[in-house]
Design a protein around this motif. Structure first.
Motif, mmCIF file in Angstrom:
data_model
loop_
_atom_site.group_PDB
_atom_site.id
_atom_site.type_symbol
_atom_site.label_atom_id
_atom_site.label_comp_id
_atom_site.label_asym_id
_atom_site.label_seq_id
_atom_site.Cartn_x
_atom_site.Cartn_y
_atom_site.Cartn_z
ATOM 1 N N LYS A 201 -34.638 41.834 -16.022
ATOM 2 C CA LYS A 201 -36.006 41.648 -15.526
ATOM 3 C C LYS A 201 -36.955 41.322 -16.684
ATOM 4 N N ASN A 202 -36.800 42.064 -17.784
ATOM 5 C CA ASN A 202 -37.691 41.853 -18.930
ATOM 6 C C ASN A 202 -37.597 40.442 -19.500
ATOM 7 N N ALA A 203 -36.409 39.857 -19.453
ATOM 8 C CA ALA A 203 -36.222 38.502 -19.992
ATOM 9 C C ALA A 203 -37.095 37.500 -19.256
ATOM 10 N N ALA B 40 -38.785 36.091 -8.089
ATOM 11 C CA ALA B 40 -37.562 36.401 -7.344
ATOM 12 C C ALA B 40 -36.509 37.017 -8.263
ATOM 13 N N ILE B 41 -36.401 36.491 -9.491
ATOM 14 C CA ILE B 41 -35.438 37.038 -10.453
ATOM 15 C C ILE B 41 -35.810 38.476 -10.806
ATOM 16 N N GLU B 42 -37.088 38.719 -11.042
ATOM 17 C CA GLU B 42 -37.545 40.071 -11.395
ATOM 18 C C GLU B 42 -37.203 41.069 -10.292
ATOM 19 N N ILE B 43 -37.488 40.690 -9.055
ATOM 20 C CA ILE B 43 -37.237 41.586 -7.926
ATOM 21 C C ILE B 43 -35.747 41.895 -7.787
ATOM 22 N N ALA C 82 -33.815 45.494 -8.414
ATOM 23 C CA ALA C 82 -33.036 46.104 -7.330
ATOM 24 C C ALA C 82 -31.629 46.468 -7.790
ATOM 25 N N GLU C 83 -31.094 45.737 -8.760
ATOM 26 C CA GLU C 83 -29.756 46.043 -9.283
ATOM 27 C C GLU C 83 -29.811 47.031 -10.446
ATOM 28 N N GLY C 84 -31.019 47.414 -10.849
ATOM 29 C CA GLY C 84 -31.152 48.381 -11.930
ATOM 30 C C GLY C 84 -30.905 47.788 -13.303
ATOM 31 N N LEU C 85 -31.105 46.503 -13.453
ATOM 32 C CA LEU C 85 -30.857 45.827 -14.732
ATOM 33 C C LEU C 85 -32.197 45.438 -15.351
#
Length: 429
Positions: free
Chosen positions: A416-418, A402-405, A409-412
């Motif tokens: 996501k990589n973390a 869920a965090i990755e998605i 979506a916010e372009g960050l």
């Protein structure tokens, strides 16, 4: 007093306007003092103390000998009264203590909340025409309970360059760490920036006149928090035929004597009560030592008649009083429908002065309509709420996708990589 009958709703804003100076009248002076104190420190404090208070003070810190002298000057009956008030205030504010709040929001995701004291706090105690040592109880007691490590107090000196013994006694009793003989704008600016003598604090508490109120608001621009905007005192009484006119008049006068810019309002559904209260005020005011001050405040105050409880309740919420006394037959309806008030006093035998001194509630409250956004001082005012989270391997698997998605979506991408790196490291386990 000004009597108004059935005011039209479109006239309420003008009717309920506070008798305060415009911000423009005050800001220029406040900004000038702040600029000089920031640049010149104690030199500016000496200059403005002499200018505004009419006394040359070159040593602002109250000495141990001055405190010891004050302890001997306060009478035993007053010490006992202060002790009783302190006890009740401690009981009420200790009851506000809460423990850690902890919850597992998802499998393997632990979140919790804890409170920590604000380490350095500044207390402003008005001197002026009345030494408000009671305000020390309202501020230093919860600060001490919260665990603040540095409690700095500033109060204006009198014409002899001293602070009233009752203020020094109460400050000593409540564990204030440093007391300074300085007031007004210069005190607020000193606690904002810090000087050679007066330490900088993280949050400033305490009421004051309009200049102090603006100074506190300016302090927030320099990274110092404040309790609330708290200016000239005000009281609104809602009363009907069940109220005792002499009691109502005494309450209105008790607030009027605070200062010439205080405001008191009586709202009633009884024309008879309005007339009776007006007569009582005319009689009682003559016996007051501070008659001249009270009279000027009364001249700015109002007696308002309305036809129904519903209209009264709407008008009162529009005003948002600092202090609000309810003395009516239909008490429950008024309590249920009050949305904007600092502290509420209920019934014929609950004078506002009880909250000012010894019932246990706090008397440092928002004024000038700020009750619509702010609470009065309480234990949490001296604390910060910190949140914690600890996520297990199972937990990051539970919420990771869920965090990755969301991050994507916010372009960050780094966000996501973390998570992605952690999830990949667990794939082989």
């Amino acid at each position: 007093m000004n009597k108004i009958y059935n005011p039209k709703k479109e006239d309420w804003p003008q009717l309920l306007k506070r008798p305060t100076k415009s911000l423009a009248d005050i800001e220029t002076t406040v900004n000038q003092v702040f600029e000089e104190v920031q640049k010149e420190g104690d030199t500016a404090l000496i200059k403005y103390t002499q200018k505004f208070d009419g006394i040359l003070v070159d040593k602002f810190l109250v000495s141990e000998s001055e405190i010891n002298e004050a302890l001997s000057l306060v009478s035993k009956p007053l010490k006992d009264a202060i002790g009783l008030a302190k006890q009740n205030i401690e009981i009420f504010h200790k009851a506000q203590q809460t423990g850690k709040v902890e919850v597992e929001t998802a499998i393997g995701v632990q979140c919790w909340q804890e409170k920590r004291p604000i380490q350095k706090v500044g207390l402003y105690i008005p001197g002026g025409t009345a030494p408000l040592f009671s305000t020390i109880l309202m501020l230093a007691v919860p600060a001490s309970i919260a665990g603040c490590t540095e409690i700095v107090l500033c109060s204006p000196p009198n014409k002899e360059g001293r602070i009233h013994p009752a203020i020094l006694y109460t400050a000593h009793l409540c564990g204030v760490t440093k007391i300074f003989k300085i007031g007004g704008i210069q005190a607020i600016s000193a606690m904002t920036f810090g000087t050679e003598t007066i330490p900088q604090v993280y949050k400033i508490f305490g009421p004051g006149n309009q200049y102090v109120t603006v100074a506190k608001q300016l302090a927030t621009k320099y990274g110092v928090a404040i309790d609330m905007p708290a200016g000239p005192s005000e009281l609104l009484v809602m009363a009907d035929d069940s109220a005792k006119a002499e009691f109502v008049a005494s309450d209105l006068l008790s607030q009027a004597e605070h200062g010439v810019d205080s405001q008191v309002i009586l709202v009633s559904t009884s024309k008879v009560l309005l007339e009776d209260v007006e007569k009582e005020i005319e009689q009682q005011i003559n016996d007051l030592p501070r008659k001249e001050i009270a009279q000027k405040a009364i001249d700015n105050s109002k007696l308002i008649y309305v036809e129904s409880d519903a209209i009264a309740q709407e008008l009162i919420n529009e005003y948002g009083p600092e202090h609000y006394i309810i003395c009516v037959k239909n008490e429950a309806s008024y309590l249920e429908n009050i949305a904007n008030a600092g502290s509420i006093f209920i019934g014929n035998y609950t004078p506002e002065s009880a909250g000012d001194y010894a019932s246990g509630t706090n008397h440092t409250l928002p004024t000038n309509g700020y009750t619509k956004q702010y609470s009065g001082v309480n234990l949490d005012s001296f604390m910060k709420i910190m949140t914690f989270q600890k996520i297990s391997k199972v937990g990051i698997k539970t919420i990771g996708e869920a965090i990755e998605i969301m991050a994507d979506a916010e372009g960050l991408q780094a966000h996501k990589n973390a998570v992605t790196l952690r999830l990949n490291s667990l794939k082989n386990e």
